[in-house]
Design a protein around this motif. Structure first.
Motif, mmCIF file in Angstrom:
data_model
loop_
_atom_site.group_PDB
_atom_site.id
_atom_site.type_symbol
_atom_site.label_atom_id
_atom_site.label_comp_id
_atom_site.label_asym_id
_atom_site.label_seq_id
_atom_site.Cartn_x
_atom_site.Cartn_y
_atom_site.Cartn_z
ATOM 1 N N UNK A 73 -8.251 0.269 13.870
ATOM 2 C CA UNK A 73 -7.743 1.191 12.985
ATOM 3 C C UNK A 73 -8.097 2.671 13.433
ATOM 4 N N UNK B 95 1.979 6.711 13.192
ATOM 5 C CA UNK B 95 1.882 5.272 12.889
ATOM 6 C C UNK B 95 2.889 4.233 13.835
ATOM 7 N N UNK C 287 -4.003 -0.080 13.629
ATOM 8 C CA UNK C 287 -3.354 0.533 12.244
ATOM 9 C C UNK C 287 -3.725 1.569 11.621
ATOM 10 N N UNK C 288 -3.085 2.312 10.776
ATOM 11 C CA UNK C 288 -3.386 3.887 10.293
ATOM 12 C C UNK C 288 -4.051 3.737 8.875
ATOM 13 N N UNK C 289 -4.998 4.739 8.875
ATOM 14 C CA UNK C 289 -5.811 4.911 7.456
ATOM 15 C C UNK C 289 -5.260 6.401 7.470
ATOM 16 N N UNK C 290 -4.506 6.796 6.307
ATOM 17 C CA UNK C 290 -4.290 8.288 6.091
ATOM 18 C C UNK C 290 -5.142 8.714 4.961
ATOM 19 N N UNK C 291 -5.533 9.760 5.119
ATOM 20 C CA UNK C 291 -6.733 10.534 4.069
ATOM 21 C C UNK C 291 -5.832 11.885 3.994
ATOM 22 N N UNK D 134 -15.220 3.238 6.531
ATOM 23 C CA UNK D 134 -14.194 2.067 6.754
ATOM 24 C C UNK D 134 -14.289 1.708 8.338
#
Lengths: 329, 329
Positions: A62, A83, A92-96, A115
């Motif tokens: 990620x 993405x 895969x992408x975590x967006x914040x 994470x």
């Protein structure tokens, strides 16, 4: 209940090692046994436990991305490109989203770290030695976009100063002699990382200076429309340059109401070339830069670093930009 | 090297249990010891290992969201709202984009499942019994938005049919007698989940029928502008209704080139009320619905289900919509 490798092994009457060989396509297993395990895995709806695997292999596959928001059209386009490119590589992408709030930014970074992202793309609000020291405490690679931090951090972007210098030469050569620059983020000077905005202003001043124009009226207030109301537009000798298209569109709407004509009474120019410009008249003159390319290169460079231990040799601030001539200046 | 609780315990000369009590603010520990542990945690740069904790607690504190793309302004606004709301509850967001490709959609869902999201927000391309059976194989809760699947799945949205029925009554009452409806996604009828589009068409037909208009010309082709070129606009008796604002803006641009006047020669109406409409003239008449509210409610309902075992009692398709009167019809 999640089906484990142990459950599969029991079901098939084989060892966990045999199941592992079948699932991961490794040698040392009879074809018939392999088929039996794979059929059982499908039947029992077995899914590999990436979280557990990540603890063993030390990778989560990620990437985290920290952005201001997605209301700005440019950021949405960027995230879309990030993405798609990440998925090509199996990440895969975590967006914040920070909402440009420095406290929020640190919280976002902490969460992504917690994470265990393998790497991070950072459009930072913070700057300075203390923040860089903080970032260095994380073990994953970080790539910066839009706002430069320092030479210690990989950066992908255009040459902001060069772009705005080109704008300056372009408008000076059109005969404009009075220049007003609208950029509310400049009010955060010294408080937040506004590298991009500072560079653009420097570029504008440099270019105008080369053409003998040594004064730029800089509007840093959020109520820039009110400030414009105090100015006089005649003879079309003034150009208003905006640090992004959205400000320019606000100015355009305001001037329509006030019956001030663009470009007859005053010239107007934006920056970004957001896709909705094609529906708006008069056509806004603006600067186009490859926001999707920035996203793709950030992902590729980050993954290269994660998997091969070093960043790609992309030079920073090397991406192309160009002035898109419309009808507004 | 990541600092563990065990490392902290050794460093402070206390048990792991004591460190755990200090870090998680639990009773049964002296204030002085607690301070010592917290100071050591800060000094050694200790960060809690959420991945390991998730294995114990069975939660990752992440939600997955599956969307078409972020080019559509509406989806970007939705994701922005989802991220902010999730963070309020301590959850983080994995975003996966399908590009409306059914194969891609399954891959996205698998990846999110593999990364053990606690729940999923799904704007689905698929439909049908087989797909629902597939979704049921996952152990986490799923909430659907925009495209309805069936009563078996929690759904948040507006009453699409009712909204378009209101549009029909509105334009009929304006005196329009010939209606053209532009909706290219309808060409995927029977192949993909286009619930929203089918409902809107039904609503349009229902409303017009109530006013004695029993024929609607439906354009499902992607080259809808070419189809419009074959029509004759006179007397202003035709209204063109578009299933989203972006189609309406394309039509507007096209008509400007062709010197066809809106609304004198033909009426035009969109759907979505995207934020850039305020910069465009003539003002497009459109339908507004609370896209951010959909995002927030989806998150709240999903987290309620994750933490309390059941969905909130939101009725599906109950959110408000309203016609925004512009100058185009």
């Amino acid at each position: 209940m999640r089906i484990t490798i142990k459950d599969l092994a029991e079901y098939c009457g084989v060892s966990s090692g045999t199941v592992d060989r079948a699932l991961n396509n490794r040698p040392g297993i009879k074809l018939k046994t392999k088929q039996k395990v794979l059929e059982a895995a499908a039947k029992l709806n077995y899914r590999p436990d990436f979280t557990a695997r990540s603890l063993v292999k030390g990778k989560t596959m990620t990437l985290g991305i920290v952005l201001f928001d997605l209301y700005n059209r440019t950021f949405a386009q960027l995230l879309n490109a990030v993405e798609l490119k990440a998925k090509e590589y199996g990440y895969f992408i975590y967006v914040a989203l920070t909402n440009k709030d420095p406290d929020n930014e640190k919280q976002c970074i902490e969460y992504l770290a917690n994470h265990k992202v393998d790497g991070m793309i950072l459009f930072t609000v913070h700057q300075g030695e203390e923040f860089e020291h903080y970032l260095e405490s994380f073990s994953f690679p970080i790539i910066t976009i839009f706002n430069f931090l320092s030479e210690r951090w990989q950066y992908i972007g255009i040459h902001e100063r060069g772009a705005m210098k080109d704008v300056a030469l372009f408008i000076a050569d059109k005969g404009y002699t009075k220049i007003t620059y609208i950029c509310p983020p400049l009010s955060f000077q010294g408080k937040r990382n506004i590298f991009t905005q500072e560079e653009r202003l420097k570029g504008l001043e440099e270019g105008l200076s080369e053409r003998g124009i040594n004064h730029v009226k800089v509007i840093k207030q959020n109520d820039y429309l009110d400030v414009l109301d105090g100015l006089v537009f005649k003879d079309g000798d003034m150009a208003i340059v905006c640090s992004c298209d959205l400000y320019a569109l606000e100015v355009m709407n305001h001037f329509k109401e006030k019956k001030i004509k663009i470009p007859e009474d005053v010239g107007l120019m934006g920056f970004d070339n957001i896709d909705v410009l094609k529906y708006i008249s008069p056509k806004l003159t603006t600067v186009e830069y490859p926001v999707e390319e920035i996203g793709k290169m950030a992902v590729e460079s980050l993954i290269y670093k994660i998997e091969d231990g070093k960043f790609n040799t992309y030079s920073p601030m090397s991406l192309d930009f160009k002035i898109i001539e419309g009808e507004s200046i």
